[in-house]
Design a protein around this motif. Structure first.
Motif, mmCIF file in Angstrom:
data_model
loop_
_atom_site.group_PDB
_atom_site.id
_atom_site.type_symbol
_atom_site.label_atom_id
_atom_site.label_comp_id
_atom_site.label_asym_id
_atom_site.label_seq_id
_atom_site.Cartn_x
_atom_site.Cartn_y
_atom_site.Cartn_z
ATOM 1 N N ALA A 59 35.772 43.671 37.332
ATOM 2 C CA ALA A 59 35.443 42.242 37.428
ATOM 3 C C ALA A 59 35.923 41.622 38.731
ATOM 4 O O ALA A 59 35.515 40.520 39.087
ATOM 5 N N GLY A 60 36.830 42.308 39.447
ATOM 6 C CA GLY A 60 37.280 41.814 40.738
ATOM 7 C C GLY A 60 38.609 41.104 40.718
ATOM 8 O O GLY A 60 38.862 40.240 41.563
ATOM 9 N N LYS A 61 39.489 41.489 39.784
ATOM 10 C CA LYS A 61 40.809 40.833 39.753
ATOM 11 C C LYS A 61 41.553 41.069 41.062
ATOM 12 O O LYS A 61 42.080 40.137 41.662
ATOM 13 N N GLY A 62 41.600 42.326 41.505
ATOM 14 C CA GLY A 62 42.294 42.614 42.756
ATOM 15 C C GLY A 62 41.632 41.968 43.952
ATOM 16 O O GLY A 62 42.296 41.451 44.859
ATOM 17 N N THR A 63 40.308 41.951 43.955
ATOM 18 C CA THR A 63 39.550 41.363 45.062
ATOM 19 C C THR A 63 39.795 39.870 45.179
ATOM 20 O O THR A 63 39.894 39.328 46.294
ATOM 21 N N ASN A 64 39.908 39.182 44.044
ATOM 22 C CA ASN A 64 39.971 37.721 44.049
ATOM 23 C C ASN A 64 41.375 37.147 43.904
ATOM 24 O O ASN A 64 41.540 35.928 43.966
ATOM 25 N N THR A 65 42.379 38.000 43.734
ATOM 26 C CA THR A 65 43.733 37.492 43.520
ATOM 27 C C THR A 65 44.214 36.628 44.676
ATOM 28 O O THR A 65 44.760 35.533 44.480
ATOM 29 N N GLY A 249 28.266 37.731 40.348
ATOM 30 C CA GLY A 249 27.625 37.562 41.644
ATOM 31 C C GLY A 249 28.403 38.157 42.798
ATOM 32 O O GLY A 249 29.374 38.907 42.623
ATOM 33 N N ASP A 250 27.965 37.787 44.018
ATOM 34 C CA ASP A 250 28.655 38.285 45.213
ATOM 35 C C ASP A 250 29.962 37.521 45.403
ATOM 36 O O ASP A 250 30.272 36.577 44.663
ATOM 37 N N ILE A 251 30.744 37.928 46.401
ATOM 38 C CA ILE A 251 32.081 37.359 46.598
ATOM 39 C C ILE A 251 32.030 35.849 46.814
ATOM 40 O O ILE A 251 32.816 35.098 46.231
ATOM 41 N N GLU A 253 29.809 33.660 45.843
ATOM 42 C CA GLU A 253 29.459 32.959 44.603
ATOM 43 C C GLU A 253 30.640 32.916 43.643
ATOM 44 O O GLU A 253 30.919 31.886 43.022
ATOM 45 N N VAL A 254 31.345 34.033 43.524
ATOM 46 C CA VAL A 254 32.507 34.081 42.631
ATOM 47 C C VAL A 254 33.591 33.126 43.130
ATOM 48 O O VAL A 254 34.233 32.430 42.337
ATOM 49 N N GLU A 255 33.802 33.060 44.444
ATOM 50 C CA GLU A 255 34.805 32.154 44.990
ATOM 51 C C GLU A 255 34.457 30.697 44.702
ATOM 52 O O GLU A 255 35.341 29.887 44.409
ATOM 53 N N ARG A 256 33.162 30.363 44.767
ATOM 54 C CA ARG A 256 32.752 28.999 44.419
ATOM 55 C C ARG A 256 33.057 28.705 42.946
ATOM 56 O O ARG A 256 33.522 27.607 42.608
ATOM 57 N N ASN A 257 32.804 29.683 42.092
ATOM 58 C CA ASN A 257 33.101 29.506 40.669
ATOM 59 C C ASN A 257 34.597 29.316 40.438
ATOM 60 O O ASN A 257 35.014 28.503 39.599
ATOM 61 N N ILE A 258 35.408 30.072 41.189
ATOM 62 C CA ILE A 258 36.862 29.957 41.049
ATOM 63 C C ILE A 258 37.349 28.576 41.481
ATOM 64 O O ILE A 258 38.142 27.927 40.780
ATOM 65 N N LEU A 259 36.879 28.098 42.634
ATOM 66 C CA LEU A 259 37.297 26.787 43.128
ATOM 67 C C LEU A 259 36.919 25.683 42.145
ATOM 68 O O LEU A 259 37.693 24.749 41.908
ATOM 69 N N LYS A 260 35.738 25.784 41.581
ATOM 70 C CA LYS A 260 35.282 24.774 40.623
ATOM 71 C C LYS A 260 36.191 24.735 39.400
ATOM 72 O O LYS A 260 36.519 23.665 38.882
ATOM 73 N N GLU A 261 36.611 25.909 38.934
ATOM 74 C CA GLU A 261 37.431 25.995 37.728
ATOM 75 C C GLU A 261 38.884 25.607 37.962
ATOM 76 O O GLU A 261 39.528 25.038 37.081
ATOM 77 N N LEU A 262 39.423 25.935 39.144
ATOM 78 C CA LEU A 262 40.860 25.766 39.380
ATOM 79 C C LEU A 262 41.180 24.537 40.214
ATOM 80 O O LEU A 262 42.226 24.462 40.843
ATOM 81 N N LYS A 263 40.290 23.582 40.205
ATOM 82 C CA LYS A 263 40.514 22.364 40.967
ATOM 83 C C LYS A 263 41.790 21.669 40.501
ATOM 84 O O LYS A 263 42.029 21.510 39.306
ATOM 85 N N TYR A 264 42.601 21.236 41.458
ATOM 86 C CA TYR A 264 43.898 20.615 41.153
ATOM 87 C C TYR A 264 43.719 19.300 40.394
ATOM 88 O O TYR A 264 42.891 18.477 40.748
#
Length: 407
Positions: A59-65, A249-251, A253-264
């Motif tokens: 799923a990309g845990k290491g890639t996205n950490t 998705g690609d890196i 797209e996944v980063e956009r999903n992460i930012l949306k979810e982890l917004k401060y």
């Protein structure tokens, strides 16, 4: 125990859940007691923010950490549970696609979390993976909250802040998981071949799991995740901040999903008393994620250690600064001069900067000194002056957008 609880009679499911809770209580109590006896009660200082990173194989845990750490402003390395479990026995279990026992996981993980570098928070990659581990996590958070209440009004309060727990789950389907595991295996094989061709030795080779080269083993690893870990991660949904992230998705797209979810969101992360102290101030758009970790720590420190001055500065901002700032909403910049004696303490100036930063503004403070004539000696003509301090604040924020009509 069956890997699919939905297929069990309800009474058997309840019995299994009761056993898991009891097992977790025994494991947690033993580990906690040992830590308390070894380190001392007041040294059980866990990080304020725990990010529980889970996901299917590939799923990309290491890639996205690293990206997740930047998004949350964490500067410490992640705690990778699989790296903690590096005994020969644990390695054999992992290579076959299985999981190491809960007692070993809890003992090693809790000890690692107590290291100084994780005091503000950390990413925990690969935890929890079983229902027993979920129950141990609940017990840990309960203890952290008890410590928070115990030390809240003491000089040690900054070491026992109210915990914030995020469960971040990266999800891919079975086909994607298997493809990515095998693709990783091919890349590792190619890299190892290159190392050997260039004169490298066996100890220089990258580790390659059997699940990275055998489709059946890769499929089994995914099935273990779905049958044992998926339910454990899902059970966190009703307890902590839960972030389900599509990692298909690609890196980018996944980063956009992460930012949306982890917004401060300050209301979720500041100590409740700290948030109540500043929440009535107008909130500008998104606080920059950079240096978030340090900002939260300073703000909580003001509330815990300098509450009187902190609230005086907030009142001054609200009563004197904000009316001027509101009159300058269109240009997005205001300058405020103050002679308030509270600013003779540099800490008060720092509070102003940080309070505005938490609300989404950018503030700069300067101290100007001028000589003001006080008395004149009529015989000698000597003028006696007094040094006057003027504190000048420049506050910048998002300017108002004016829609201009067309002729």
């Amino acid at each position: 125990m069956s890997s699919n609880l939905d297929e069990l009679p309800q009474t058997q499911q309840n019995d299994n859940e009761d056993l898991e809770v009891k097992d977790a209580q025994v494991i947690f109590t033993n580990v906690w007691t040992e830590l308390e006896e070894e380190l001392g009660h007041e040294n059980l200082r866990f990080g304020k923010e725990l990010i529980l990173l889970g996901g299917a194989p590939g799923a990309g845990k290491g890639t996205n950490t690293e990206f997740i750490a930047k998004a949350r402003g964490l500067t410490c390395p992640p705690i990778v549970v699989s790296d903690l479990l590096d005994s020969p026995e644990a390695r054999a279990i992992k290579e076959s696609g299985g999981m190491v026992g809960d007692t070993d996981v809890i003992n090693l993980l809790f000890r690692k979390m107590l290291h100084e570098e994780f005091r503000d928070g950390c990413i925990i990659d690969g935890f929890p993976r079983t229902r027993v581990q979920v129950e141990c996590l609940k017990l840990l958070v309960q203890k952290m909250n008890l410590l928070y209440r115990e030390y809240h009004q003491t000089p040690l309060a900054i070491n026992f802040r109210k915990p914030t727990i995020h469960a971040v789950v990266l999800f891919v389907d079975e086909r994607t998981s298997i493809d990515r595991q095998l693709e990783r295996g091919r890349k590792i094989a190619a890299e190892n071949e290159k190392i050997l061709s260039e004169g490298g030795t066996e100890d220089m080779l990258l580790e390659q799991r059997p699940t990275d080269i055998d489709p059946a083993a890769a499929k089994h690893r995914y099935r273990v995740f779905k049958e044992q870990t998926w339910d454990a991660l899902q059970s966190l949904k009703e307890i902590y901040h839960y972030h389900f992230i599509d990692a298909q998705g690609d890196i980018a797209e996944v980063e956009r999903n992460i930012l949306k979810e982890l917004k401060y969101q300050s209301s979720l992360e500041l100590d409740p008393e700290t948030y109540d102290a500043v929440r009535h101030l107008p909130l500008a758009q998104d606080l920059s994620i950079h240096a978030r970790q340090e900002l939260v720590r300073r703000m909580d420190g003001y509330q815990l250690e300098h509450a009187g001055m902190f609230h005086s500065v907030i009142r001054l901002i609200n009563d004197r600064f904000m009316p001027i700032i509101m009159r300058h909403a269109i240009p997005g910049m205001a300058q405020i001069n103050s002679e308030d004696p509270i600013f003779e303490d540099p800490l008060a100036l720092a509070m102003v900067i940080d309070i505005f930063a938490e609300r989404g503004y950018r503030a700069v403070a300067n101290v100007n000194r001028t000589e003001v004539p006080r008395t004149v000696n009529l015989q000698t003509g000597e003028i006696v002056c007094e040094t006057k301090r003027i504190y000048r604040f420049t506050v910048q924020f998002q300017a108002s957008e004016i829609r201009r009509g067309t002729s």
